[in-house]
Enzyme design. Structure first.
Site: not given
Ligand code: XLS
Ligand code: NI
Ligand code: NI
Length: 440
Positions: A101, A104, A309
């Site tokens: 991003h 980031d 995640d």
């Molecule tokens: C959030 C999303 C994000 C996207 C990119 O849950 O997965 O990380 O992949 O903005």
């Molecule tokens: Ni995600």
């Protein structure tokens, strides 16, 4: 520049019997599967935000990550130094791509002008590091959800100037993605959704989202960016409902607003489960509709109902995923981006290696198993048998559109009843999969 990951050498393939936990047991980048090197099937990417900006903070406590290269206050100099660390990591790991991003990689600063200048300076460093290492940008994106100006969303905000600011931010993010030779650009909903329908004009908000995406596509084409656009489904979090709910919802949105020629799906495993689907469903649905673009690889936890995640380790799941991906012709120009973070408790730099090695090996093994299944036609044959009746004259005529309700009624009146159904053999299918898990 001083080495950040001292004592860690380039991660090498040592084969399934290796006990070296800083080696690959399955990911052999140049080994051929279905005639193509593994690296070209898998197209692994590191997610800059989790790997290099994740602090380990959660709602109950602050960050825990030990990252000796970080300065107390984030500055552009610090961001530039971090680029060196990121590329050292990716080079040692042997991944070919990364994703980021805008916010980031560079600090936002006090104004849009400052944000753009900061981003340009870090982009210089990224371009140089790409040049030096051969590592490429899989896709870029813009963070349209952290800054308080996006409290009501970005393209779907009730504040028109938020929309305008987001447009300016995405314009710049596309320019930088283009400059860095990115092969794609991703839209993830962020806060594009609602917490409450009473205060929401859903029609207006989705119209605005479509207008925004059209402007992005138009601008990209204007500056000669020919990369693939992706839309990343996620049903909720942070909003109670997000307009990019799942693959079917996103595809309907794209078709309804005439965006289907420009945008494909970036499918994330944990988002699929939040939507009540398996990732296999999302891949199959997008694949059969011609919208399979890229993958954000991670996994959730069945006991924690959130976008946790985590790094993917289940061979069963990666086998399902790779089977669908091979079936629909692969991901390129997309790839497998590890949108995953080490646990808050795994705070040492070496944990970044363990996490990615595990994910890469899990996908490599899934790829090998899926290819073996396909080579033998083991599942395909059973599926064909299940639908064998559709290969009859009657089946062919219905599929060709040359039967009608009246003609089918006539047939069934004459026969009295349909032929008996045969078993679906789900357990047999599942046992076949387990046999390949044992042997491949
Ligand atoms: C959030 C999303 C994000 C996207 C990119 O849950 O997965 O990380 O992949 O903005
Ligand atoms: Ni995600
Ligand atoms: Ni994602």
């Amino acid at each position: 520049m001083a080495e950040a990951f001292t004592g860690i050498e380039k991660i090498r393939y040592e084969g399934p019997s290796s006990t070296n936990m800083l080696a690959f047991r399955h990911y052999d980048a140049d080994a051929l599967v279905e005639g193509k090197p593994m690296r070209d099937h898998l197209r692994f990417a590191v997610a800059y935000w989790h790997a290099f900006r994740g602090t380990g903070a959660d709602p109950f406590g602050p960050g825990t990550m030990l990252r000796p290269w970080e300065a107390a206050v984030d500055s552009v100099d610090n961001a530039v130094a971090r680029v060196g660390v990121a590329f050292e990591f990716m080079q040692k790991l042997g991944v070919d791509y990364y994703c980021f991003h805008d916010r980031d990689v560079a600090p936002e600063g006090a104004s849009l002008t400052e944000a753009n200048a900061n981003l340009d300076r870090v982009a210089d460093a990224l371009a140089a590091a790409q040049e030096r290492t051969g590592i490429k940008l899989l896709w870029g994106t813009a963070n349209l959800f952290s800054n308080p100006r996006y409290v009501h969303g970005a393209a779907t905000s009730c504040n028109v100037e938020t929309f305008a600011y987001a447009a300016a931010q995405v314009k710049k993010a596309i320019e930088v993605t283009h400059r860095l030779g990115g092969s794609g650009y991703t839209f993830w909903g962020g806060r594009e959704g609602y917490q409450c329908l009473w205060n929401t004009d859903m029609k207006r908000e989705t119209d605005h989202l479509a207008r925004f995406m059209h402007m992005a596509v138009d601008y990209a084409r204007e500056i000669g960016f020919t990369g693939q656009f992706y839309f990343e489904p996620k049903p909720r979090e942070p909003m109670k409902h997000q307009y990019d709910f799942d693959a079917a919802t996103c595809i309907n949105f794209l078709r309804a607003y005439g965006l289907e020629k420009h945008v494909k799906m970036n499918l994330e495993t944990n988002h699929a489960t939040l939507a009540g689907h398996e990732i296999q469903h999302e891949l199959e649905y997008a694949g059969m509709q011609g919208f399979l673009g890229s993958v954000d690889a991670n996994t959730g936890d069945t006991l924690v109902g959130w976008d946790t995640d985590q790094f993917p380790t289940s061979i069963y799941m990666t086998t399902q995923m790779m089977y669908s991906i091979l079936k629909y012709g692969g991901l390129a120009p997309g790839g497998i981006n590890f949108d995953a973070k080490v646990r808050r408790e795994s705070f040492e730099p070496v944990d970044l290696f363990h996490a990615h090695i595990g994910g890469m090996d899990a996908f490599a093994r899934g790829l090998k198993i899926a290819a073996a299944l396909r080579a033998d036609g083991a599942i395909q044959k059973l599926v064909e048998e299940r639908y064998a009746s559709w290969s009859s004259d009657l089946g062919k005529q219905i599929e060709a559109g040359s039967e009608s309700f009246a003609s089918l009624e006539k047939l069934m009146l004459a026969k009295g009843d349909a032929a008996a159904c045969t078993s679906g053999r789900q357990e047999l299918f599942e046992n076949v999969i387990n046999r390949y898990l044992d042997n491949a």
